[in-house]
Design a protein around this motif. Structure first.
Motif, PDB file in Angstrom:
ATOM      1  N   GLN A 106       1.127  -1.076   0.314  1.00  0.00           N
ATOM      2  CA  GLN A 106      -0.254   0.262  -0.246  1.00  0.00           C
ATOM      3  C   GLN A 106       1.052   1.651   0.285  1.00  0.00           C
ATOM      4  N   ALA A 107       0.482   2.069  -0.636  1.00  0.00           N
ATOM      5  CA  ALA A 107       1.361   3.345  -0.722  1.00  0.00           C
ATOM      6  C   ALA A 107       1.361   4.067   1.018  1.00  0.00           C
ATOM      7  N   ARG A 108       2.097   5.254   0.897  1.00  0.00           N
ATOM      8  CA  ARG A 108       2.667   5.342   2.240  1.00  0.00           C
ATOM      9  C   ARG A 108       1.430   6.603   2.941  1.00  0.00           C
ATOM     10  N   LEU A 109       1.304   7.029   3.596  1.00  0.00           N
ATOM     11  CA  LEU A 109       0.381   7.547   4.404  1.00  0.00           C
ATOM     12  C   LEU A 109       1.560   9.205   4.630  1.00  0.00           C
ATOM     13  N   SER A 110       0.651  10.465   3.991  1.00  0.00           N
ATOM     14  CA  SER A 110       1.567  11.297   3.359  1.00  0.00           C
ATOM     15  C   SER A 110       0.262  12.995   3.088  1.00  0.00           C
ATOM     16  N   ASN A 111       1.409  14.037   3.107  1.00  0.00           N
ATOM     17  CA  ASN A 111       0.299  15.024   2.865  1.00  0.00           C
ATOM     18  C   ASN A 111      -0.901  14.282   0.833  1.00  0.00           C
ATOM     19  N   ALA A 112       0.231  13.472   0.161  1.00  0.00           N
ATOM     20  CA  ALA A 112       0.236  13.255  -1.270  1.00  0.00           C
ATOM     21  C   ALA A 112      -1.225  12.445  -1.148  1.00  0.00           C
ATOM     22  N   THR A 113      -1.350  11.022  -0.221  1.00  0.00           N
ATOM     23  CA  THR A 113      -2.115  10.269   0.089  1.00  0.00           C
ATOM     24  C   THR A 113      -3.132  10.518   0.792  1.00  0.00           C
ATOM     25  N   LEU A 114      -3.219  12.015   1.595  1.00  0.00           N
ATOM     26  CA  LEU A 114      -4.553  11.849   2.865  1.00  0.00           C
ATOM     27  C   LEU A 114      -5.675  11.673   1.424  1.00  0.00           C
ATOM     28  N   SER A 115      -5.717  11.732   0.577  1.00  0.00           N
ATOM     29  CA  SER A 115      -7.273  12.500  -0.450  1.00  0.00           C
ATOM     30  C   SER A 115      -7.915  11.027  -0.717  1.00  0.00           C
ATOM     31  N   SER A 116      -6.900   9.937  -0.518  1.00  0.00           N
ATOM     32  CA  SER A 116      -7.285   9.001  -1.072  1.00  0.00           C
ATOM     33  C   SER A 116      -7.520   7.313   0.490  1.00  0.00           C
ATOM     34  N   LEU A 117      -7.593   8.377   1.250  1.00  0.00           N
ATOM     35  CA  LEU A 117      -8.248   7.577   2.771  1.00  0.00           C
ATOM     36  C   LEU A 117      -9.505   6.723   2.497  1.00  0.00           C
ATOM     37  N   PRO A 118      -9.984   5.867   2.742  1.00  0.00           N
ATOM     38  CA  PRO A 118     -11.779   5.711   3.018  1.00  0.00           C
ATOM     39  C   PRO A 118     -12.610   6.776   3.815  1.00  0.00           C
ATOM     40  N   ARG A 119     -13.412   6.816   3.565  1.00  0.00           N
ATOM     41  CA  ARG A 119     -14.337   7.997   3.908  1.00  0.00           C
ATOM     42  C   ARG A 119     -14.557   8.317   5.213  1.00  0.00           C
ATOM     43  N   GLU A 120     -15.013   6.990   5.547  1.00  0.00           N
ATOM     44  CA  GLU A 120     -14.721   6.758   7.028  1.00  0.00           C
ATOM     45  C   GLU A 120     -13.339   7.097   8.271  1.00  0.00           C
ATOM     46  N   VAL A 121     -12.598   7.521   7.522  1.00  0.00           N
ATOM     47  CA  VAL A 121     -11.879   7.285   8.026  1.00  0.00           C
ATOM     48  C   VAL A 121     -11.495   8.548   8.344  1.00  0.00           C
ATOM     49  N   THR A 122     -11.140   9.508   9.885  1.00  0.00           N
ATOM     50  CA  THR A 122     -11.021  11.126   9.926  1.00  0.00           C
ATOM     51  C   THR A 122      -9.841  11.904   9.805  1.00  0.00           C
ATOM     52  N   ARG A 123      -9.529  12.670   8.603  1.00  0.00           N
ATOM     53  CA  ARG A 123      -8.449  12.949   7.946  1.00  0.00           C
ATOM     54  C   ARG A 123      -8.306  15.103   8.256  1.00  0.00           C
ATOM     55  N   PRO A 124      -7.071  15.741   8.574  1.00  0.00           N
ATOM     56  CA  PRO A 124      -7.307  16.934   8.687  1.00  0.00           C
ATOM     57  C   PRO A 124      -7.593  17.511   7.965  1.00  0.00           C
ATOM     58  N   GLU A 125      -8.926  18.150   7.619  1.00  0.00           N
ATOM     59  CA  GLU A 125      -9.497  18.780   6.318  1.00  0.00           C
ATOM     60  C   GLU A 125      -8.818  20.132   6.539  1.00  0.00           C
ATOM     61  N   TYR A 126      -7.625  20.668   7.561  1.00  0.00           N
ATOM     62  CA  TYR A 126      -7.170  22.123   6.761  1.00  0.00           C
ATOM     63  C   TYR A 126      -6.065  22.505   6.660  1.00  0.00           C
ATOM     64  N   ASP A 127      -5.701  23.795   6.042  1.00  0.00           N
ATOM     65  CA  ASP A 127      -4.183  23.769   5.527  1.00  0.00           C
ATOM     66  C   ASP A 127      -3.049  23.252   6.172  1.00  0.00           C
ATOM     67  N   ARG A 128      -2.903  22.257   5.775  1.00  0.00           N
ATOM     68  CA  ARG A 128      -1.416  22.371   6.995  1.00  0.00           C
ATOM     69  C   ARG A 128       0.108  23.410   7.103  1.00  0.00           C
ATOM     70  N   SER A 129       0.185  23.814   5.824  1.00  0.00           N
ATOM     71  CA  SER A 129       0.799  24.284   5.394  1.00  0.00           C
ATOM     72  C   SER A 129       1.175  25.687   6.603  1.00  0.00           C
ATOM     73  N   ARG A 130      -0.592  25.747   6.693  1.00  0.00           N
ATOM     74  CA  ARG A 130      -0.274  27.618   7.128  1.00  0.00           C
ATOM     75  C   ARG A 130       0.051  27.100   8.708  1.00  0.00           C
ATOM     76  N   ALA A 131       0.111  26.353   9.695  1.00  0.00           N
ATOM     77  CA  ALA A 131       0.156  26.371  11.235  1.00  0.00           C
ATOM     78  C   ALA A 131       1.713  26.779  11.493  1.00  0.00           C
ATOM     79  N   LYS A 132       1.981  27.270  11.956  1.00  0.00           N
ATOM     80  CA  LYS A 132       3.250  28.079  13.107  1.00  0.00           C
ATOM     81  C   LYS A 132       3.582  26.992  13.541  1.00  0.00           C
ATOM     82  N   ILE A 133       4.781  26.929  14.456  1.00  0.00           N
ATOM     83  CA  ILE A 133       5.045  26.127  15.397  1.00  0.00           C
ATOM     84  C   ILE A 133       4.846  27.154  16.591  1.00  0.00           C
TER      85      ILE A 133
END
Ligand code: CS2
Length: 492
Positions: free
Chosen positions: A4-31
């Motif tokens: 299976q492909a590895r979990l990453s930003n690029a593959t997030l959208s392929s998660l099955p619908r029932e898996v909750t995932r970040p729907e926000y723009d992760r690149s905007r987060a400051k530390i």
């Protein structure tokens, strides 16, 4: 089976619908949070609450996760852009959620300056910790800095290239002071009584040894809110990895397994600001001590007791132990008769329901929480989980035979030989000392005498206390004679 492909930003959208995932723009987060000790517990707890904050639209609170020792977590998560799966497991089924709050990972021994730079950055408003009891480099019985601890000795000699969490914190604060950058809030999320004040004590003492003016600065300017954290998080196994791939259709090399229950009670003292965690289930209070004592004594005290006795009785997981004869009754009576009377009042809190729920959580059939895992680091855990409770019982003249059975089981466990004669892999910062002290000791009084003089664990009061000695020795005698399973089955 295809890989299976590895979990990453690029593959997030392929998660099955029932898996909750970040729907926000992760690149905007400051530390906004630098977290020291990026282990499984943090990833199942604070990082999950913070993921909800980010999803709520506040981008100021991304997390930089620091490992103080090994690079395992960074190696697993960096190729996944910091993403990982949390599986929430119970007898009613499992649910899966991918967490996006960890934006960056660093391994302190490989990159000390980068960790310090991140801690000195003005955007970092909180430095939080889950470094376990031993990470505080203190004496567990007195909770004060162990000035002879090798990491502390090292960090005092090399203050700008620290190894310990304490050394990093003090160096970062020193640099912030020198730069005129506002200080951060220090947030201990470890299972210690008054964890904020304990952290304050060891940090201030360490600073004092470096430079008394730095200690004054810390006393005057730094907030150390205490917290009570609670979520059961067993170590991840290969079976858990397979379960996660099956559910998410993506490979995650380090998913986290946990239970539905999660609790975080925090003192609301964050002069530099904080995420609005209260919107996502965190309770803010003025004083966390009563919650912390309740949790440490009832949950962790029972957990350690179940772990030592259960391991000796041959059980692999806590849910197995709870099914074995006598264990549930032992824990129930220990909670009701011995621990509860020692707890400070929590007005309006339903203690009976809390205790019932705890035992239900221990029975969770989907969590394979190994007794061996909980048995780790007993020398660091015993004081706040069992011994302080016993001190309270001694003070009030009440009996504490079941708590003493827990202590006796630890003594039996650290001899390093199981009831079938197999070696026990005793993991503890004091493992070598425990081994040499108990070598060739066979009787209850020999084993008790070999261990009771460990002042770091038993303080200077319990070794001289005959009530304590009589009760623990009597229980140890029973374990040695009948074995743990029979001893528990016969204890009422
Ligand atoms: C456990 C804790 O490993 C242990 O010592 O008792 O990690 C326990 O699972 C957590 O404190 C639950 O909040």
């Amino acid at each position: 089976m295809t890989e299976q492909a590895r979990l990453s930003n690029a593959t997030l959208s392929s998660l099955p619908r029932e898996v909750t995932r970040p729907e926000y723009d992760r690149s905007r987060a400051k530390i906004g949070i630098v977290h020291l000790g990026i282990g499984a517990f943090h990833r199942a707890h604070q990082a999950v609450y913070t993921d909800s904050v980010l999803a709520g639209g506040d981008n100021d609170w991304g997390i930089l996760g620091v490992s103080l020792r090994s690079g395992d977590t960074r190696d697993a998560l960096e190729p996944q852009d910091g993403l990982y799966t949390v599986a929430t497991r119970s007898g009613n089924g499992d649910s899966f959620r991918v967490i996006g709050s960890i934006n960056r990972l660093l391994v302190a021994p490989e990159n000390t300056e980068a960790v310090l730079d991140a801690m000195v950055d003005a955007a970092a408003k909180i430095v939080s910790l889950t470094v376990t009891e031993k990470g505080y480099c203190y004496s567990p019985a007195s909770a004060s800095l162990d000035e002879s601890h090798p990491d502390i000795v090292h960090d005092l000699a090399n203050p700008t290239a620290p190894k310990s969490a304490i050394g990093f914190i003090v160096e970062a604060l020193s640099r912030r002071r020198a730069n005129g950058t506002e200080p951060f809030t220090l947030l201990s999320c470890d299972n210690l009584p008054a964890n904020g004040r304990t952290l304050q004590r060891v940090v201030t003492r360490f600073a004092e040894l470096r430079d008394p003016s730095l200690a004054d600065y810390i006393r005057e300017n730094i907030a150390f809110p205490s917290t009570m954290v609670d979520r059961i998080v067993p170590a991840t196994t290969d079976a858990d990895r397979a379960l996660t791939v099956a559910a998410t259709k993506l490979t995650d090399t380090w998913p986290i397994m946990t239970e539905p229950f999660s609790q975080w009670v925090v003192e609301d003292h964050f002069p530099a600001g904080r995420p609005a965690w209260e919107k996502f289930g965190v309770t803010f209070v003025d004083d966390v001590d009563a919650f912390e004592l309740m949790k440490l004594r009832l949950l962790n005290g029972s957990h350690s007791t179940l772990a030592y006795l259960g391991y000796l009785a041959g059980h692999e997981t806590v849910s197995d132990v709870m099914k074995a004869p006598g264990f549930n009754d032992l824990i129930e009576a220990m909670m009701d008769e011995e621990i509860s009377p020692t707890l400070p009042p929590l007005p309006g809190f339903d203690l009976a329901a809390y205790k019932t729920e705890l035992r239900e959580r221990f029975r969770n059939p989907a969590l394979r929480h190994r007794t061996w895992q909980i048995a780790m680091d007993g020398s660091q855990k015993l004081p706040q989980r069992l011994l302080n409770t016993i001190r309270k019982c001694i003070e009030s003249g009440s009996s504490f035979d079941r708590l003493a059975l827990g202590v006796a089981a630890w003594m039996r466990y650290v001899t390093g030989v199981s009831e079938t004669g197999a070696a026990i892999d005793v993991r503890d910062p004091l493992a070598a000392e425990l081994k040499s002290r108990t070598a060739k000791k066979n009787s209850a009084d020999e084993i008790f005498n070999a261990l009771i003089s460990m002042e770091q664990v038993f303080g200077d009061d319990l070794p001289a206390n005959n009530v304590f000695r009589r009760s623990v020795e009597a229980q140890l005698e029973k374990i040695l004679k009948h074995g743990a399973a029979e001893t528990v089955a016969k204890t009422t």
